[in-house]
Scaffold this motif. Structure first.
Motif, mmCIF file in Angstrom:
data_model
loop_
_atom_site.group_PDB
_atom_site.id
_atom_site.type_symbol
_atom_site.label_atom_id
_atom_site.label_comp_id
_atom_site.label_asym_id
_atom_site.label_seq_id
_atom_site.Cartn_x
_atom_site.Cartn_y
_atom_site.Cartn_z
ATOM 1 N N MET A 189 71.081 -52.294 50.784
ATOM 2 C CA MET A 189 71.405 -53.474 51.580
ATOM 3 C C MET A 189 71.756 -54.644 50.662
ATOM 4 N N LYS A 190 72.837 -55.313 50.971
ATOM 5 C CA LYS A 190 73.224 -56.530 50.261
ATOM 6 C C LYS A 190 72.955 -57.715 51.184
ATOM 7 N N ILE A 191 72.066 -58.599 50.756
ATOM 8 C CA ILE A 191 71.590 -59.675 51.614
ATOM 9 C C ILE A 191 72.009 -61.027 51.063
ATOM 10 N N LEU A 192 72.550 -61.872 51.924
ATOM 11 C CA LEU A 192 72.791 -63.262 51.587
ATOM 12 C C LEU A 192 71.637 -64.090 52.142
ATOM 13 N N VAL A 193 70.981 -64.853 51.289
ATOM 14 C CA VAL A 193 69.856 -65.697 51.693
ATOM 15 C C VAL A 193 70.275 -67.149 51.545
ATOM 16 N N THR A 194 70.450 -67.851 52.660
ATOM 17 C CA THR A 194 70.775 -69.276 52.579
ATOM 18 C C THR A 194 69.483 -70.078 52.417
ATOM 19 N N GLY A 195 69.569 -71.160 51.648
ATOM 20 C CA GLY A 195 68.355 -71.928 51.374
ATOM 21 C C GLY A 195 67.365 -71.156 50.537
ATOM 22 N N GLY A 196 67.862 -70.255 49.735
ATOM 23 C CA GLY A 196 66.995 -69.360 48.973
ATOM 24 C C GLY A 196 66.294 -69.997 47.786
ATOM 25 N N ALA A 197 66.592 -71.262 47.496
ATOM 26 C CA ALA A 197 65.863 -71.974 46.447
ATOM 27 C C ALA A 197 64.835 -72.920 47.058
ATOM 28 N N GLY A 198 64.709 -72.886 48.385
ATOM 29 C CA GLY A 198 63.708 -73.688 49.066
ATOM 30 C C GLY A 198 62.397 -72.945 49.190
ATOM 31 N N GLN A 204 65.046 -50.774 48.605
ATOM 32 C CA GLN A 204 66.104 -50.692 49.616
ATOM 33 C C GLN A 204 67.162 -51.779 49.460
ATOM 34 N N ILE A 205 66.989 -52.631 48.472
ATOM 35 C CA ILE A 205 67.916 -53.749 48.280
ATOM 36 C C ILE A 205 68.851 -53.470 47.120
ATOM 37 N N GLU A 206 70.130 -53.495 47.420
ATOM 38 C CA GLU A 206 71.131 -53.344 46.359
ATOM 39 C C GLU A 206 71.342 -54.675 45.644
ATOM 40 N N LYS A 207 71.321 -55.773 46.424
ATOM 41 C CA LYS A 207 71.519 -57.089 45.813
ATOM 42 C C LYS A 207 71.095 -58.186 46.785
ATOM 43 N N ILE A 208 70.517 -59.258 46.228
ATOM 44 C CA ILE A 208 70.276 -60.478 46.978
ATOM 45 C C ILE A 208 71.113 -61.589 46.369
ATOM 46 N N VAL A 209 71.879 -62.254 47.212
ATOM 47 C CA VAL A 209 72.686 -63.394 46.788
ATOM 48 C C VAL A 209 72.100 -64.633 47.461
ATOM 49 N N VAL A 210 71.644 -65.576 46.651
ATOM 50 C CA VAL A 210 71.092 -66.822 47.171
ATOM 51 C C VAL A 210 72.156 -67.907 47.145
ATOM 52 N N VAL A 211 72.315 -68.578 48.277
ATOM 53 C CA VAL A 211 73.170 -69.757 48.358
ATOM 54 C C VAL A 211 72.284 -70.944 48.694
ATOM 55 N N ASP A 212 72.367 -71.985 47.865
ATOM 56 C CA ASP A 212 71.560 -73.181 48.092
ATOM 57 C C ASP A 212 72.307 -74.370 47.484
ATOM 58 N N LYS A 230 80.494 -58.484 49.634
ATOM 59 C CA LYS A 230 80.376 -57.409 50.632
ATOM 60 C C LYS A 230 78.988 -57.413 51.282
ATOM 61 N N ILE A 231 78.625 -58.569 51.794
ATOM 62 C CA ILE A 231 77.298 -58.800 52.360
ATOM 63 C C ILE A 231 77.082 -57.960 53.622
ATOM 64 N N GLU A 232 75.851 -57.433 53.776
ATOM 65 C CA GLU A 232 75.501 -56.608 54.942
ATOM 66 C C GLU A 232 74.509 -57.294 55.880
ATOM 67 N N ALA A 233 73.894 -58.379 55.396
ATOM 68 C CA ALA A 233 72.957 -59.117 56.240
ATOM 69 C C ALA A 233 72.851 -60.540 55.727
ATOM 70 N N ILE A 234 72.713 -61.478 56.657
ATOM 71 C CA ILE A 234 72.491 -62.883 56.312
ATOM 72 C C ILE A 234 71.129 -63.297 56.854
ATOM 73 N N VAL A 235 70.300 -63.879 55.988
ATOM 74 C CA VAL A 235 69.034 -64.456 56.427
ATOM 75 C C VAL A 235 69.157 -65.962 56.212
ATOM 76 N N HIS A 236 69.207 -66.681 57.311
ATOM 77 C CA HIS A 236 69.561 -68.106 57.282
ATOM 78 C C HIS A 236 68.324 -68.993 57.322
ATOM 79 N N PHE A 237 67.822 -69.343 56.114
ATOM 80 C CA PHE A 237 66.682 -70.249 55.994
ATOM 81 C C PHE A 237 67.118 -71.702 55.837
ATOM 82 N N ALA A 238 68.322 -71.933 55.334
ATOM 83 C CA ALA A 238 68.747 -73.284 54.946
ATOM 84 C C ALA A 238 68.613 -74.268 56.094
ATOM 85 N N ALA A 239 67.868 -75.345 55.860
ATOM 86 C CA ALA A 239 67.680 -76.367 56.892
ATOM 87 C C ALA A 239 66.941 -77.558 56.309
#
Length: 360
Positions: free
Chosen positions: A1-10, A28-36, A77-86
């Protein structure tokens, strides 16, 4: 699974990343990409221990930058987005509501647009696997009576603060993108989180840090407001389980399923400090408690019915409050350099009777 984590530095986002690499998800994780965007509450120090991993990447970007977010989704090639940014602090939302509208409402809308453009390009098989998890709060439901039943999924929205109103609006946009466009999104409502890496303006670390510096411990009103507290790693595990088992279009409550008044909570923190780090004067830290003017629109009680997570997902919180508080206390004692670097940013409130109040 390739996961994009928004707010991942929070706070919660960074703990989610650490949880994924240290527990069951790691295989189970191929990659985590953090956007913050690294605003006041995001810190590169929160994810410093992950930066060298080959399956981890940090990108400084704003979720409101639609073109940039689309570029990241397609390139990774993201497969899931976890949206924490707020933006998440109620006092700050009273001070500057527009900031919360821009970040929480407009930012989420722009992210949804980016996700939909990307999702539309996927093959049927990849569309079936794709998930968008929107992390929200119990505060969207507003206050419930002291003797009222905990709020179930689908409960009436009644936000009281600009923060909770902005999260309610973002929830509705996420639900609309599922119903109108078929984006496989689901929404979580969490109770109050606590644990490592939480900004010192928040209640539990604020009390710990103030006490250790022999400063006053300010409690709104008479401290009778009741909240449910969940240790952040428990929350992260719940989100991971939803990535695997959650149903698009559904709402899930993530909490401990208990409640405690603010004054009782502060007294618990003082008792732990008395045990492990007694004052040189021999007096209890509870002597430092001071009641201050209540916050405008301060909700009396939040409580979530969390039975759906246990029944459908097979998850429930494991860390009880006493153990979680002890773990949190020792983390802040052992990471005073981190605390100081965050506190140095500072912030002064200006509105609604909070003018001139220093959070930090």
């Amino acid at each position: 699974m390739k996961i994009l984590v928004t707010g991942g530095a929070g706070f919660i986002g960074s703990n989610f990343c650490h949880y994924c690499f240290s527990n069951e998800p790691s295989s189970q994780i191929e990659k985590i990409v953090v956007v913050d965007k690294l605003g006041y509450s995001g810190s590169i120090e929160n994810i410093a221990g992950l930066m060298g991993k080959k399956n981890f990447e940090f990108i400084q970007a704003d979720i409101g930058d639609q073109k940039r977010m689309e570029q990241i989704l397609f390139e990774e090639k993201i497969e899931a987005i976890v949206h924490f940014a707020a933006e998440s602090h109620v006092d700050r939302s009273i001070d500057d509501p527009g900031l919360f509208v821009q970040s929480n409402v407009v930012g989420t809308y722009k992210l949804l647009e980016s996700a939909f453009v990307y999702f539309s390009s996927l093959s049927p098989e990849k569309k079936e696997r794709f998930r968008f998890i929107h992390i929200s709060t119990d505060e969207v439901y507003g206050s419930i009576p002291m003797d009222g039943a905990p709020t179930k999924e689908g409960g009436l929205y009644a936000p009281s603060s600009p923060y909770s109103a902005s999260k309610a609006a973002s929830d509705h946009f996420v639900a609309a993108y599922y119903k109108t466009y078929g984006l496989p999104a689901l929404i979580t409502h969490s109770s109050n989180n606590y644990g490592p890496r939480q900004h010192p303006e928040k209640m539990i670390p604020h009390m710990i840090c103030n006490a250790l510096e022999e400063k006053q411990l300010p409690v709104y009103g008479q401290g009778l407001n009741v909240r449910d507290w969940i240790y952040v790693e428990d929350h992260c595990e719940g989100v991971w389980k939803l990535l695997l088992k959650g149903r698009p279009g559904e709402v899930y409550h993530i909490g401990k399923g208990s409640g405690i008044s603010n004054i009782e909570l502060v007294k618990k923190i003082c008792a732990l400090l008395d045990t492990f780090f007694p004052r040189s004067s021999g007096k209890s830290y509870a002597e430092l408690i001071r009641f201050v003017a209540d916050r405008p629109g301060h909700d009396l009680r939040y409580a979530l019915d969390v039975s759906k997570m246990k029944k459908e997902i097979g998850w429930q919180a494991q860390v009880d409050l006493d153990r979680g508080l002890q773990k949190t206390l020792f983390w802040y004692v052992e990471n005073r350099d981190w605390v100081q670097s965050v506190m140095n940013k500072g912030y002064t409130l200006k509105r609604q009777g909070l003018r001139g109040t220093k959070l930090i």
